[in-house]
Design an enzyme around this catalytic site. Structure first.
Site, PDB file in Angstrom:
ATOM      1  CG  ASN A  19      10.909 -13.425  78.227  1.00  0.00           C
ATOM      2  OD1 ASN A  19      11.707 -14.066  77.918  1.00  0.00           O
ATOM      3  ND2 ASN A  19      11.100 -12.357  78.758  1.00  0.00           N
ATOM      4  CB  CYS A  20       6.157 -17.706  77.507  1.00  0.00           C
ATOM      5  SG  CYS A  20       4.591 -18.320  77.024  1.00  0.00           S
ATOM      6  N   PRO A  21       4.293 -15.284  75.577  1.00  0.00           N
ATOM      7  CG  PRO A  21       2.238 -14.623  74.810  1.00  0.00           C
ATOM      8  CD  PRO A  21       3.448 -14.086  75.863  1.00  0.00           C
TER       9      PRO A  21
END
Length: 83
Positions: A19-21
């Site tokens: 998941n981000c980042p």
């Protein structure tokens, strides 16, 4: 851009499940290690990559050659800028 799916690439980044980042952080490292003009395929499952990866390419002057979405998997083909 389904015609891109079988295009030969110089490297592949599998960011599935991240998941981000994390996908963009890993993308930055993989692009750095790629030869100028090289083609990188990115595989991701985080929907935020639909926004983040195109912006990454514009900001760092790489070419987003293609992208494809299928069943929650996002594929991107990025050509590293020459020089």
């Amino acid at each position: 851009m389904s015609e891109m799916i079988n295009t030969p690439v110089d490297g592949t980044l599998d960011a599935t499940g991240l998941n981000c980042p994390e996908p963009v952080m890993m993308l930055h490292q993989h692009i750095r290690d790629l030869v100028p003009g090289g083609l990188l395929k990115v595989i991701a499952t985080d929907p935020s990559t639909r926004r983040d990866i195109p912006k990454f390419c514009v900001f760092l002057d790489h070419e987003l050659v293609g992208q494809h979405e299928e069943a929650g998997t996002y594929l991107y083909w990025i050509r590293k800028k020459s020089g």
